[in-house]
Write a protein that holds these residues in place. Structure first.
Motif, PDB file in Angstrom:
ATOM      1  N   ALA A   3       0.831  -1.205   0.000  1.00  0.00           N
ATOM      2  CA  ALA A   3       0.000   0.000   0.000  1.00  0.00           C
ATOM      3  C   ALA A   3       0.866   1.255   0.000  1.00  0.00           C
ATOM      4  O   ALA A   3       1.778   1.400   0.785  1.00  0.00           O
ATOM      5  CB  ALA A   3      -0.915  -0.010   1.219  1.00  0.00           C
ATOM      6  N   GLY A   4       0.608   2.153  -0.916  1.00  0.00           N
ATOM      7  CA  GLY A   4       1.299   3.426  -0.969  1.00  0.00           C
ATOM      8  C   GLY A   4       2.590   3.417  -1.765  1.00  0.00           C
ATOM      9  O   GLY A   4       3.133   4.466  -2.069  1.00  0.00           O
ATOM     10  N   HIS A   8       5.741  -1.241  -7.670  1.00  0.00           N
ATOM     11  CA  HIS A   8       7.147  -1.606  -7.467  1.00  0.00           C
ATOM     12  C   HIS A   8       7.525  -1.659  -5.991  1.00  0.00           C
ATOM     13  O   HIS A   8       8.696  -1.609  -5.640  1.00  0.00           O
ATOM     14  CB  HIS A   8       8.060  -0.604  -8.187  1.00  0.00           C
ATOM     15  N   GLY A   9       6.522  -1.771  -5.130  1.00  0.00           N
ATOM     16  CA  GLY A   9       6.754  -1.774  -3.688  1.00  0.00           C
ATOM     17  C   GLY A   9       7.671  -2.890  -3.224  1.00  0.00           C
ATOM     18  O   GLY A   9       8.516  -2.690  -2.357  1.00  0.00           O
ATOM     19  N   GLY A  10       7.516  -4.054  -3.803  1.00  0.00           N
ATOM     20  CA  GLY A  10       8.374  -5.187  -3.416  1.00  0.00           C
ATOM     21  C   GLY A  10       9.833  -4.916  -3.725  1.00  0.00           C
ATOM     22  O   GLY A  10      10.728  -5.208  -2.909  1.00  0.00           O
ATOM     23  N   ALA A  14      12.838  -4.489  -1.024  1.00  0.00           N
ATOM     24  CA  ALA A  14      13.998  -5.374  -1.163  1.00  0.00           C
ATOM     25  C   ALA A  14      15.291  -4.564  -1.269  1.00  0.00           C
ATOM     26  O   ALA A  14      16.320  -4.944  -0.703  1.00  0.00           O
ATOM     27  CB  ALA A  14      13.836  -6.275  -2.384  1.00  0.00           C
ATOM     28  N   ALA A  15      15.233  -3.432  -1.970  1.00  0.00           N
ATOM     29  CA  ALA A  15      16.414  -2.580  -2.096  1.00  0.00           C
ATOM     30  C   ALA A  15      16.810  -1.999  -0.744  1.00  0.00           C
ATOM     31  O   ALA A  15      17.993  -1.942  -0.399  1.00  0.00           O
ATOM     32  CB  ALA A  15      16.155  -1.455  -3.099  1.00  0.00           C
ATOM     33  N   TYR A  16      15.828  -1.553   0.035  1.00  0.00           N
ATOM     34  CA  TYR A  16      16.115  -1.044   1.379  1.00  0.00           C
ATOM     35  C   TYR A  16      16.693  -2.148   2.262  1.00  0.00           C
ATOM     36  O   TYR A  16      17.643  -1.921   3.022  1.00  0.00           O
ATOM     37  CB  TYR A  16      14.862  -0.461   2.025  1.00  0.00           C
ATOM     38  N   LEU A  17      16.140  -3.324   2.187  1.00  0.00           N
ATOM     39  CA  LEU A  17      16.626  -4.448   2.988  1.00  0.00           C
ATOM     40  C   LEU A  17      18.065  -4.801   2.605  1.00  0.00           C
ATOM     41  O   LEU A  17      18.919  -4.994   3.477  1.00  0.00           O
ATOM     42  CB  LEU A  17      15.716  -5.663   2.808  1.00  0.00           C
TER      43      LEU A  17
END
Length: 58
Positions: A3-4, A8-10, A14-17
Motif C-alpha cells: 500500500a502506498g 514496485h513496492g516489493g 527489497a532494495a532497502y533491505l
C-alpha cells in the motif's frame, strides 16, 4: 502490491533491505578490523616497538 508504494513496492522494500544488510556487514567488518589492528599494535608494543607519536622531542 504494498500500500502506498505502487506496483514496485516489493522491489523498493527489497532494495532497502539489501542496503541495510550491506551497511550492517560493513560496520561489522570495520569493528573486526579495528579489534585486529589493536591486537597487532599491542603485540608490537610488547616487543618494544613504540608509537612515533609518543616520542619525546627535546
Amino acid at each position: 502490491m504494498i500500500a502506498g508504494l505502487g506496483p514496485h513496492g516489493g522491489f523498493i522494500l527489497a532494495a532497502y533491505l539489501a542496503s541495510g544488510l550491506i551497511l550492517c556487514g560493513l560496520a561489522t567488518l570495520i569493528l573486526l578490523d579495528r579489534r585486529a589492528q589493536r591486537r597487532a599494535l599491542a603485540a608490537l608494543e610488547e616487543q618494544g616497538i613504540g608509537r612515533r607519536s609518543e616520542r619525546k622531542t627535546s
